[in-house]
Enzyme design. Structure first.
Site, PDB file in Angstrom:
ATOM      1  CB  CYS A 167      -0.916   0.009   1.241  1.00  0.00           C
ATOM      2  SG  CYS A 167      -2.182   1.297   1.193  1.00  0.00           S
TER       3      CYS A 167
ATOM      4  CB  CYS B  86      -4.433   3.262   7.437  1.00  0.00           C
ATOM      5  SG  CYS B  86      -4.772   4.039   5.839  1.00  0.00           S
TER       6      CYS B  86
ATOM      7  CE1 TYR C  48      -8.036   2.460   8.766  1.00  0.00           C
ATOM      8  CE2 TYR C  48      -8.684   4.076  10.405  1.00  0.00           C
ATOM      9  CZ  TYR C  48      -8.633   3.667   9.090  1.00  0.00           C
ATOM     10  OH  TYR C  48      -9.164   4.453   8.101  1.00  0.00           O
TER      11      TYR C  48
ATOM     12  N   GLY D 244      -4.286  -4.206   0.899  1.00  0.00           N
ATOM     13  CA  GLY D 244      -3.405  -3.217   0.343  1.00  0.00           C
ATOM     14  C   GLY D 244      -4.120  -2.169  -0.491  1.00  0.00           C
TER      15      GLY D 244
ATOM     16  CB  SER E 280     -11.248   3.797   2.089  1.00  0.00           C
ATOM     17  OG  SER E 280     -11.472   2.481   1.646  1.00  0.00           O
TER      18      SER E 280
ATOM     19  CG  LEU F  33     -14.667  -5.774  15.346  1.00  0.00           C
ATOM     20  CD1 LEU F  33     -14.434  -7.228  14.976  1.00  0.00           C
ATOM     21  CD2 LEU F  33     -16.037  -5.587  15.978  1.00  0.00           C
TER      22      LEU F  33
ATOM     23  CB  CYS G  62     -20.465 -12.303   5.614  1.00  0.00           C
ATOM     24  SG  CYS G  62     -19.446 -11.028   6.381  1.00  0.00           S
TER      25      CYS G  62
ATOM     26  CB  CYS H  12     -12.629 -14.694   5.564  1.00  0.00           C
ATOM     27  SG  CYS H  12     -13.092 -13.106   6.292  1.00  0.00           S
ATOM     28  CG  ASP H  13     -10.790  -9.461   3.646  1.00  0.00           C
ATOM     29  OD1 ASP H  13     -11.708  -9.906   4.354  1.00  0.00           O
ATOM     30  OD2 ASP H  13     -10.817  -8.318   3.157  1.00  0.00           O
TER      31      ASP H  13
END
Length: 323
Positions: free
Chosen positions: A15, A19, A21, A65, A121, A195, A243, A264-265
């Site tokens: 990337c 970021c 997070y 990324g 984003s 989360l 999901c 799942c990513d």
């Protein structure tokens, strides 16, 4: 075989931003000597084998990324090859989720002309966005993101705005919703919770605030908020369009840049590796012991969260009223 979508990581975790997070940057450690981006051989094998499955429609989403690091020509090749091998009469959705800083006018025109959906984003106004979404040397990226979104708007490209809800914006749901709608032209919005920094109670309050603004401003037919739309669809028709509502975790798979496939990513690990698309067919990957075990472990955390949240109770009431 149950239909599924592809989440493709053409440059893996690479990337141009840092970021604080990001959950995927650490996945780079799985491929310390991996290719910089997906090869044409892997790209074509992935697309051709996927589009040969007995489904009525297909969905391929490129993520990171930062997927734009693959270069615009990569997406031109993906687009041309996919549309060339797509069987007649079947539907294919192509999309990309990007931080938008690398979206040029040329790229925006390509995505618009070819009917791609672009997800951008953005966490909110600059003071909020730049608190987390920075370059490796610590510079805020809000102004660069706006340039990318302006290019999309000028090109007439379909785009949605994805906002991560953190401790920096969780207390400003109406402000964030209206900012995305009014300043970013966000007629399609989506929110996801971080989360690690907010509680279920804070997330619930945020979603209720977005719902309040959506109703107060009469935006029911003007603005699509995926969280609201998906919850209404589930409450009304029992359809699991996220999901979160599904009984099993098998609605998509992740394809890394070397062809490795994961369920799942959020669970790209050595333990959840299903195989490689260059060596296996989709039935082998989807029916493997690891895939079946993962799917059966449906996120009880998600389902219990729904039961504890006022937002979903309010959505159920709206569904009962026939909205």
């Amino acid at each position: 075989m149950t239909p599924f979508s592809l989440l493709v990581k053409p440059v893996g975790a690479r990337c141009n931003l840092a970021c604080d997070y990001c959950f995927y940057l650490g996945k780079a450690s799985l491929y310390p000597n991996g290719p910089a981006k997906m090869s044409d051989a892997v790209l074509e094998r992935m697309i051709e084998s996927y589009l040969s499955l007995p489904f009525d429609s297909f969905s391929i989403a490129f993520q990171g990324g930062e997927p734009m690091l693959a270069g615009l020509d990569f997406f031109r090749r993906a687009n041309d090859f996919a549309k060339r091998v797509l069987p007649d009469g079947l539907r294919l959705s192509l999309s990309i989720q990007t931080n938008a800083t690398l979206v040029t006018r040329e790229a925006a025109k390509f995505f618009a002309d070819e009917g791609w959906l672009v997800g951008a984003s953005v966490d909110g106004p600059a003071i909020i966005h730049d608190a987390h979404r920075t370059t490796p040397d610590g510079r805020g990226t809000h102004a660069e993101v706006l340039r990318g979104i302006d290019a999309l708007r000028e090109a007439g490209c379909a785009y949605n705005v994805l906002t991560l809800v953190t401790k920096s914006n969780v207390n400003e749901p109406k402000k964030i919703y209206r900012y995305v709608r009014d300043e970013l032209g966000g007629k399609w919005q989506q929110y996801t919770d971080h989360l690690e920094s907010i509680s279920t109670q804070q997330w619930d309050k945020f979603l209720c605030g977005v719902l309040d603004a959506w109703l107060e401003d009469g935006d029911m037919r003007r603005v699509s908020v995926r969280n609201i739309d998906a919850a209404l669809s589930y409450a009304t028709f029992g359809r699991a369009e996220q999901c979160l509502f599904a009984g099993r975790c098998d609605g998509h798979v992740v394809v890394e840049r070397n062809g490795d496939v994961y369920p799942c990513d959020f669970f790209v690990t050595k333990e959840t590796l299903l195989g490689n698309i260059m060596d296996c067919d989709w039935s082998e990957l989807r029916e493997s012991h690891i895939a079946q075990e993962f799917a059966a472990k449906k996120c009880v955390r998600h389902l219990s969260k729904i039961d504890r949240m006022e937002f979903y109770d309010r959505i159920s009431d709206l569904a009962a009223e026939g909205m």
